[in-house]
Design a protein around this motif. Structure first.
Motif, PDB file in Angstrom:
ATOM      1  N   GLU A 145       0.827  -1.212   0.000  1.00  0.00           N
ATOM      2  CA  GLU A 145       0.000   0.000   0.000  1.00  0.00           C
ATOM      3  C   GLU A 145       0.858   1.258   0.000  1.00  0.00           C
ATOM      4  O   GLU A 145       0.532   2.246  -0.667  1.00  0.00           O
ATOM      5  CB  GLU A 145      -0.954  -0.021   1.197  1.00  0.00           C
ATOM      6  CG  GLU A 145      -2.048  -1.066   1.053  1.00  0.00           C
ATOM      7  CD  GLU A 145      -2.888  -1.242   2.299  1.00  0.00           C
ATOM      8  OE1 GLU A 145      -2.650  -0.534   3.322  1.00  0.00           O
ATOM      9  OE2 GLU A 145      -3.790  -2.098   2.262  1.00  0.00           O
ATOM     10  N   LYS A 146       1.965   1.230   0.731  1.00  0.00           N
ATOM     11  CA  LYS A 146       2.874   2.377   0.770  1.00  0.00           C
ATOM     12  C   LYS A 146       3.436   2.668  -0.618  1.00  0.00           C
ATOM     13  O   LYS A 146       3.496   3.821  -1.044  1.00  0.00           O
ATOM     14  CB  LYS A 146       4.012   2.102   1.760  1.00  0.00           C
ATOM     15  CG  LYS A 146       4.997   3.248   1.909  1.00  0.00           C
ATOM     16  CD  LYS A 146       6.042   2.904   2.949  1.00  0.00           C
ATOM     17  CE  LYS A 146       6.944   4.074   3.230  1.00  0.00           C
ATOM     18  NZ  LYS A 146       7.901   3.788   4.305  1.00  0.00           N
ATOM     19  N   ARG A 148       2.110   1.769  -3.528  1.00  0.00           N
ATOM     20  CA  ARG A 148       1.018   2.220  -4.397  1.00  0.00           C
ATOM     21  C   ARG A 148       0.680   3.685  -4.154  1.00  0.00           C
ATOM     22  O   ARG A 148       0.377   4.413  -5.093  1.00  0.00           O
ATOM     23  CB  ARG A 148      -0.222   1.358  -4.162  1.00  0.00           C
ATOM     24  CG  ARG A 148      -0.092  -0.044  -4.731  1.00  0.00           C
ATOM     25  CD  ARG A 148      -1.281  -0.893  -4.378  1.00  0.00           C
ATOM     26  NE  ARG A 148      -1.153  -2.231  -4.952  1.00  0.00           N
ATOM     27  CZ  ARG A 148      -1.841  -3.271  -4.527  1.00  0.00           C
ATOM     28  NH1 ARG A 148      -2.716  -3.154  -3.528  1.00  0.00           N
ATOM     29  NH2 ARG A 148      -1.669  -4.453  -5.093  1.00  0.00           N
ATOM     30  N   GLU A 149       0.750   4.102  -2.902  1.00  0.00           N
ATOM     31  CA  GLU A 149       0.420   5.490  -2.559  1.00  0.00           C
ATOM     32  C   GLU A 149       1.582   6.437  -2.847  1.00  0.00           C
ATOM     33  O   GLU A 149       1.421   7.433  -3.551  1.00  0.00           O
ATOM     34  CB  GLU A 149       0.036   5.568  -1.080  1.00  0.00           C
ATOM     35  CG  GLU A 149      -0.424   6.932  -0.641  1.00  0.00           C
ATOM     36  CD  GLU A 149      -0.864   6.922   0.818  1.00  0.00           C
ATOM     37  OE1 GLU A 149      -0.357   7.769   1.581  1.00  0.00           O
ATOM     38  OE2 GLU A 149      -1.680   6.064   1.186  1.00  0.00           O
ATOM     39  N   ARG A 150       2.741   6.138  -2.304  1.00  0.00           N
ATOM     40  CA  ARG A 150       3.890   7.048  -2.410  1.00  0.00           C
ATOM     41  C   ARG A 150       4.431   7.141  -3.834  1.00  0.00           C
ATOM     42  O   ARG A 150       4.936   8.187  -4.240  1.00  0.00           O
ATOM     43  CB  ARG A 150       4.984   6.596  -1.454  1.00  0.00           C
ATOM     44  CG  ARG A 150       6.189   7.507  -1.469  1.00  0.00           C
ATOM     45  CD  ARG A 150       7.128   7.172  -0.355  1.00  0.00           C
ATOM     46  NE  ARG A 150       8.371   7.914  -0.535  1.00  0.00           N
ATOM     47  CZ  ARG A 150       9.420   7.751   0.242  1.00  0.00           C
ATOM     48  NH1 ARG A 150       9.400   6.924   1.249  1.00  0.00           N
ATOM     49  NH2 ARG A 150      10.515   8.440   0.017  1.00  0.00           N
ATOM     50  N   ALA A 152       2.650   6.403  -6.720  1.00  0.00           N
ATOM     51  CA  ALA A 152       1.493   6.227  -7.607  1.00  0.00           C
ATOM     52  C   ALA A 152       1.823   6.556  -9.065  1.00  0.00           C
ATOM     53  O   ALA A 152       1.330   5.882  -9.973  1.00  0.00           O
ATOM     54  CB  ALA A 152       0.324   7.082  -7.118  1.00  0.00           C
ATOM     55  N   GLN A 157      -1.193   0.979 -13.884  1.00  0.00           N
ATOM     56  CA  GLN A 157      -2.635   1.050 -13.575  1.00  0.00           C
ATOM     57  C   GLN A 157      -3.385  -0.057 -14.250  1.00  0.00           C
ATOM     58  O   GLN A 157      -3.098  -0.570 -15.227  1.00  0.00           O
ATOM     59  CB  GLN A 157      -3.205   2.397 -13.993  1.00  0.00           C
ATOM     60  CG  GLN A 157      -2.542   3.552 -13.280  1.00  0.00           C
ATOM     61  CD  GLN A 157      -2.718   3.536 -11.764  1.00  0.00           C
ATOM     62  OE1 GLN A 157      -3.764   3.169 -11.261  1.00  0.00           O
ATOM     63  NE2 GLN A 157      -1.697   3.924 -11.046  1.00  0.00           N
TER      64      GLN A 157
END
Length: 157
Positions: A145-146, A148-150, A152, A157
């Protein structure tokens, strides 16, 4: 790593030690000298080695000696295994700059890759194959998740 644009394959395995064709059980014993690692094949026209270093260092604590979170032993050491002098130079420069960001010393080893041993098939894509595994939910999922977020803008996609 495999979700990053430009990453073509990620293979889990072992390297940095002295035992030929090690098994997971042997590596976990700490007697092989190997670290649990991933071999990343990527398109340098799409993603740079410096980007891979940035993601690598963002997803673990490079100041922990022979451990990562609950995993303890030399097989869990922070290590960058380079393929050529340019990768070595970039890794050393990255660690030097990173060292200034931490109160504790960065203990990441930087060594030439002598031999990579692919891990057993059940270790390949382990997180993807075992999303409900307690270890994956508690330790791997937050890292995924980190990224994917940091990162992005770098994630497919």
């Amino acid at each position: 790593m495999q979700e990053l644009d430009g990453v073509e394959s990620v293979t889990s395995g072992y390297a940095g030690g002295h035992t030929e064709n090690p098994t997971y059980r042997e590596v976990c014993s700490g007697s092989t000298g190997h670290a649990e690692v991933v071999q990343i094949e990527y398109d340098p026209d799409v993603i740079g080695y410096d980007d891979l270093l940035e993601v690598f260092f963002a997803t673990h604590d490079p100041t922990q000696l022979n451990r990562q979170g609950p995993d303890v032993g030399s097989q869990y050491r922070s290590i960058v295994l380079y393929h050529d002098d340019e990768q070595r130079r970039q890794a050393e420069a990255y660690v030097e700059a990173l060292d200034e960001e931490y109160d504790d010393d960065v203990v990441t080893e930087i060594e030439s890759l002598e031999r990579f041993w692919a891990a057993e098939e059940y270790h390949q894509d382990y997180f993807e194959k075992n999303p409900n595994d307690a270890y994956c939910r508690m330790h791997a999922q937050p890292k995924v998740e980190k990224v994917r977020e940091r990162f992005a803008s770098k994630v497919s996609q």
